[in-house]
Design a protein around this motif. Structure first.
Motif, mmCIF file in Angstrom:
data_model
loop_
_atom_site.group_PDB
_atom_site.id
_atom_site.type_symbol
_atom_site.label_atom_id
_atom_site.label_comp_id
_atom_site.label_asym_id
_atom_site.label_seq_id
_atom_site.Cartn_x
_atom_site.Cartn_y
_atom_site.Cartn_z
ATOM 1 N N ASP A 1 0.991 -1.222 -0.036
ATOM 2 C CA ASP A 1 -0.043 0.022 -0.046
ATOM 3 C C ASP A 1 0.781 1.295 -0.040
ATOM 4 O O ASP A 1 0.541 2.389 -0.603
ATOM 5 N N ALA A 2 2.065 1.238 0.701
ATOM 6 C CA ALA A 2 2.866 2.480 0.886
ATOM 7 C C ALA A 2 3.641 2.644 -0.556
ATOM 8 O O ALA A 2 3.961 3.869 -0.955
ATOM 9 N N VAL A 3 3.887 1.372 -1.235
ATOM 10 C CA VAL A 3 4.344 1.763 -2.315
ATOM 11 C C VAL A 3 3.821 2.198 -3.475
ATOM 12 O O VAL A 3 4.125 3.180 -4.309
ATOM 13 N N GLU A 4 2.269 2.025 -3.411
ATOM 14 C CA GLU A 4 1.211 2.770 -4.177
ATOM 15 C C GLU A 4 1.381 4.220 -3.721
ATOM 16 O O GLU A 4 1.297 5.199 -4.785
ATOM 17 N N ARG A 5 1.250 4.377 -2.609
ATOM 18 C CA ARG A 5 1.150 5.767 -2.122
ATOM 19 C C ARG A 5 2.241 6.657 -2.461
ATOM 20 O O ARG A 5 2.332 7.917 -2.904
ATOM 21 N N ASP A 6 3.513 6.113 -2.154
ATOM 22 C CA ASP A 6 4.776 7.110 -2.189
ATOM 23 C C ASP A 6 5.369 6.933 -3.595
ATOM 24 O O ASP A 6 6.184 7.829 -3.819
ATOM 25 N N LEU A 7 5.111 5.847 -4.302
ATOM 26 C CA LEU A 7 5.950 5.705 -5.401
ATOM 27 C C LEU A 7 4.980 5.580 -6.694
ATOM 28 O O LEU A 7 5.150 6.549 -7.430
ATOM 29 N N ILE A 8 3.968 4.744 -6.902
ATOM 30 C CA ILE A 8 3.252 4.718 -7.935
ATOM 31 C C ILE A 8 2.257 5.928 -8.350
ATOM 32 O O ILE A 8 2.406 6.360 -9.580
ATOM 33 N N VAL B 1 0.870 -0.422 -14.500
ATOM 34 C CA VAL B 1 2.151 -0.674 -13.451
ATOM 35 C C VAL B 1 1.767 -1.804 -12.701
ATOM 36 O O VAL B 1 0.799 -1.991 -12.077
ATOM 37 N N CYS B 2 2.757 -2.959 -12.567
ATOM 38 C CA CYS B 2 2.442 -4.150 -12.122
ATOM 39 C C CYS B 2 3.809 -4.241 -11.093
ATOM 40 O O CYS B 2 4.966 -4.254 -11.401
ATOM 41 N N ASP B 3 3.539 -4.389 -9.891
ATOM 42 C CA ASP B 3 4.485 -4.820 -8.742
ATOM 43 C C ASP B 3 4.708 -6.382 -8.723
ATOM 44 O O ASP B 3 3.606 -7.116 -7.964
ATOM 45 N N ILE B 4 5.814 -6.833 -8.938
ATOM 46 C CA ILE B 4 6.048 -8.270 -8.932
ATOM 47 C C ILE B 4 7.030 -8.632 -7.920
ATOM 48 O O ILE B 4 7.709 -9.690 -7.690
ATOM 49 N N ARG C 1 -2.847 -6.737 -24.339
ATOM 50 C CA ARG C 1 -2.261 -5.613 -25.120
ATOM 51 C C ARG C 1 -0.730 -5.578 -25.148
ATOM 52 O O ARG C 1 -0.210 -6.337 -24.502
ATOM 53 N N LYS C 2 -0.365 -5.051 -26.064
ATOM 54 C CA LYS C 2 1.034 -5.126 -26.811
ATOM 55 C C LYS C 2 2.024 -4.491 -25.904
ATOM 56 O O LYS C 2 3.134 -4.894 -25.845
ATOM 57 N N LYS C 3 1.823 -3.341 -25.362
ATOM 58 C CA LYS C 3 2.710 -2.359 -24.818
ATOM 59 C C LYS C 3 2.249 -1.452 -23.509
ATOM 60 O O LYS C 3 0.817 -1.788 -23.583
ATOM 61 N N HIS C 4 3.037 -0.883 -23.216
ATOM 62 C CA HIS C 4 2.861 0.067 -22.038
ATOM 63 C C HIS C 4 2.598 -0.552 -20.720
ATOM 64 O O HIS C 4 1.474 -0.330 -20.160
ATOM 65 N N THR C 5 3.138 -1.667 -20.334
ATOM 66 C CA THR C 5 3.200 -2.321 -19.403
ATOM 67 C C THR C 5 4.370 -2.124 -18.723
ATOM 68 O O THR C 5 5.391 -2.674 -19.152
ATOM 69 N N VAL C 6 4.269 -1.729 -17.364
ATOM 70 C CA VAL C 6 5.672 -1.307 -16.655
ATOM 71 C C VAL C 6 5.881 -2.333 -15.443
ATOM 72 O O VAL C 6 5.056 -2.077 -14.445
ATOM 73 N N LEU C 7 6.873 -2.864 -15.288
ATOM 74 C CA LEU C 7 6.979 -3.987 -13.937
ATOM 75 C C LEU C 7 7.947 -3.192 -12.976
ATOM 76 O O LEU C 7 8.930 -2.449 -13.519
ATOM 77 N N ILE C 8 7.687 -3.353 -11.676
ATOM 78 C CA ILE C 8 8.651 -2.770 -10.547
ATOM 79 C C ILE C 8 8.821 -4.122 -9.745
ATOM 80 O O ILE C 8 7.661 -4.844 -9.564
ATOM 81 N N LYS C 9 9.752 -3.802 -8.728
ATOM 82 C CA LYS C 9 10.081 -4.771 -7.742
ATOM 83 C C LYS C 9 10.891 -4.524 -6.828
ATOM 84 O O LYS C 9 11.834 -3.576 -7.135
ATOM 85 N N LEU D 1 11.616 -2.144 -13.029
ATOM 86 C CA LEU D 1 12.246 -1.216 -12.303
ATOM 87 C C LEU D 1 12.458 -1.562 -10.685
ATOM 88 O O LEU D 1 11.205 -1.927 -10.217
ATOM 89 N N ALA D 2 13.735 -1.681 -10.225
ATOM 90 C CA ALA D 2 13.916 -1.898 -8.903
ATOM 91 C C ALA D 2 13.973 -0.711 -7.948
ATOM 92 O O ALA D 2 14.405 0.518 -8.289
#
Length: 682
Positions: free
Chosen positions: A23-30, A68-71, A89-97, A115-116
């Motif tokens: 939850d904090a990751v969404e609030r502070d980063l995403i 934006v997907c947090d894995i 969908r072909k594109k515009h999917t961003v992964l973060i970890k 993105l780390a």
């Protein structure tokens, strides 16, 4: 543009019991990164409407411009939703970890870059995530989906086919259209913006506004769609039509050029499909036809009109219509208009000016020969295209146009000098084809027949049909409703005033003892407004106090009034009049007297389900509705007459202060205030 966030909720542990506050990751980063990229959206938590969360979730995943997907941790739901995105969908999917996670990235997405971020300080990576999102949005990379990287022949999902427009929203649009209520549809157009199905909802509303001939409202709605998606084909094609029709109403050439710009936007699309190419070319030809007709308007006699009609615009319009029909033989509208323009060309070709349209006499003769041959071939093709639509049944939206086109074909195929029986048959055919047709369709058929009559092309039949259609004229469903869309031009007054004070109200605003004085002030001001001779009409609600007094004053003065209720009268009585028992009988008298001059926005006290998540107050919605009704009325003058204490700091919903703010913001109303503070004591 909208985004969707795929993530786990709350604090999750990896395989070695490391904890991550997602939850904090969404609030502070995403969310900060999305805001910096001018993207809106969230997780499935934004789905508040009842129904299948899975259907809504899939729609959100596919509709989103960016995901934006947090894995960080292994989560079955996260990877399932990511798989849906990658498959559709072909594109515009961003992964973060998060750094330090003991959960290895699954093999199937192991080659994807992510993105780390530091789980102890996710906000430190906002700039990096902004860079990653913007880089993806502007990248020429074909795909970031491992599925599309392997299966290169796949097409991604059509967003318009998966977008979820709530059923109760679509039903409300249909009710507003059936009531021919321009103001209601304009209210919906404002309300749906910003909702997750906003673009699709605007398209539903814009189509309804076009069908009830609210050109101004439809233009505003489709322009809102195009602001979000400048290259949207439907928006540009609809606006091309609306701008041309507005030019016809105002004679402002700027709108014809705007129409041409919208058409050029469509035709510039790479790999444009045949359907949209045909539609765009047909609209381009229609604009040429408009310019051609403009040149005929100053001509006083048939001979002058026929001489002026033989020009390059006529020839160009015919040729572009022909190209439009060849692009898609299912587009019978382009086919029938090709036949109509071609028939006029053939009829006018005997004039000496015919030769001037071509470089040589041989070219002119060859074109004339080709014209005869092409028209003969086109007739059966257009008829077959129309009959194919008729075979699909009454539910087909193109059915009414197919019926009109078949009547047009019968007209073109009739003898040049028809018998009385031929004319009677043609009249009956048009009358049946246009029965129950939208106003725009009826007007379109009439304009074409009038053009034939003006150019003396089978004018006896054309004039007879026009007389029949004139006798049959009617506005269709809801045409007698007192709201917008009527031909009457008037001075429209929206009234809003304070409710009467309950015992102990402090400070006093409308003491019950001042009722007679307030009534006298209202009658005086209404009498003054009615004296300008502009056909005064008053819109008012019926809250206990100034609203009811205003309606009673209108009745005493013989001023027409329209009662506007945000919900049915019994519900208003139950929700509002408990503390005002002495006003209840007067409210019921007002409701009974209104009869067919009573408008009701919603059928229950609670907001419709589709609007529940928007935080809207039903009384505030009623205020916005009345303002939109007034602006869509078509009046010469708009006035807000307010019995108000002038308290600008009053931010309550549904009250008079709010109505004043809405009227000011529109820029369309003159604000006329009766100062509640100046009311003399009893």
């Amino acid at each position: 543009m909208r985004a969707f966030i795929i993530r786990g909720f709350g604090t999750k542990k990896d395989s070695e019991d490391h904890r991550f506050d997602l939850d904090a990751v969404e609030r502070d980063l995403i969310q900060p990164a999305l805001a910096a990229c001018e993207l809106t959206g969230g997780t499935t938590a934004e789905i508040d409407e009842p129904g299948s969360i899975h259907a809504d979730m899939f729609a959100l995943i596919v509709e989103a411009h960016v995901v934006v997907c947090d894995i960080t941790v292994h989560n079955a739901n996260v990877f399932y939703e990511l798989g849906v995105r990658h498959a559709l969908r072909k594109k515009h999917t961003v992964l973060i970890k998060a750094r330090g996670s003991a959960d290895a990235t699954p093999f199937d997405i192991g080659g994807d870059r992510y993105l780390a971020y530091d789980p102890a300080d996710p906000g430190a990576s906002v700039a990096d995530l902004v860079k990653r999102i913007n880089g993806g949005l502007h990248s020429a990379r074909e795909t970031d989906s491992p599925i599309f990287q392997v299966l290169t022949h796949l097409d991604e999902a059509d967003r318009s086919q998966v977008a979820v427009v709530p059923a109760d929203f679509a039903a409300e649009v249909a009710r507003a259209e059936s009531a021919q209520s321009r103001g209601w549809l304009r209210l919906l157009s404002q309300e749906v913006r910003g909702l997750r199905f906003g673009a699709e909802g605007l398209g539903v509303i814009g189509a309804a506004q076009s069908r009830i001939n609210d050109l101004e409202g439809a233009m505003q709605t489709w322009e809102a769609v195009r602001e979000r998606k400048p290259q949207d084909l439907d928006a540009n094609l609809e606006l091309a039509t609306l701008y041309e029709r507005w030019h016809g109403r105002t004679a402002d050439r700027v709108f014809l050029e705007r129409s041409n710009e919208a058409i050029r936007t469509v035709l510039a699309v790479d790999a444009l499909d045949a359907k949209h190419r045909s539609e765009a070319l047909a609209l381009q030809a229609r604009n040429l036809k408009t310019l051609w007709r403009t040149e005929l308007e100053p001509m006083a006699t048939v001979a002058e009109r026929r001489a002026a009609a033989l020009n390059r615009y006529l020839l160009q319009a015919y040729e572009v219509y022909r190209s439009a029909f060849r692009a898609s033989l299912n587009k019978f509208y382009a086919g029938i208009t090709t036949l109509q323009m071609g028939a006029l060309l053939q009829d006018l070709s005997g004039q000496a000016r015919w030769r001037n349209l071509f470089r040589t006499t041989i070219e002119a003769a060859r074109f004339q020969e080709d014209l005869v041959r092409e028209l003969a071939v086109l007739h059966p093709i257009v008829r077959l295209a129309c009959e194919a639509v008729e075979d699909r049944g009454e539910a087909d939206p193109e059915g009414v146009w197919a019926r009109i086109t078949l009547a047009d074909l019968d007209f073109l195929e009739s003898p040049p000098e028809p018998s009385a029986g031929d004319i009677a048959s043609l009249c009956a055919g048009y009358a049946e084809a246009l029965r129950g047709a939208p106003t725009f369709a009826r007007d379109s058929a009439r304009r074409q027949l009038q053009l034939f009559a003006d150019l003396d092309f089978r004018s006896p039949a054309a004039k007879a049909i026009l007389e029949t259609l004139g006798a049959q004229a009617g506005g269709g469903p809801g045409s007698s409703a007192p709201q917008a869309g009527t031909a009457q031009r008037t001075h429209l007054v929206v009234f809003s005033g304070h409710t009467v004070d309950l015992p102990g109200t402090a400070p006093p605003r409308f003491p019950a003892a001042a009722e007679a004085a307030v009534r006298a002030l209202l009658e005086k001001r209404l009498r003054e407004l009615a004296a300008d001779g502009n056909g005064l009409t008053v819109l008012a609600s019926a809250a206990p106090g100034a609203d009811i007094l205003a309606i009673e004053a209108c009745r005493a003065l013989g001023v027409p009034s329209v009662l506007c209720l945000p919900m049915p009268a019994p519900v208003v009585a139950r929700e509002v009049f408990g503390p005002y028992a002495s006003w209840l009988n007067r409210f019921q008298d007002v409701v009974e007297a209104a009869q067919d001059r009573r408008l009701v926005l919603h059928d229950q006290a609670r907001l419709p389900d589709w609007l529940q998540a928007a935080g809207t107050d039903p009384w505030a919605r009623g205020n916005r509705w009345m303002v939109e009704l007034a602006q869509a009325w078509g009046a010469d003058r708009l006035t807000l007459l307010a019995f108000w204490d002038g308290n600008e700091s009053d931010l309550s919903h549904g009250g008079t202060a709010e109505m004043v703010r809405l009227a000011r913001a529109s820029g369309r109303f003159r604000i006329d205030v009766i100062d509640a503070r100046s009311v003399p004591g009893p």
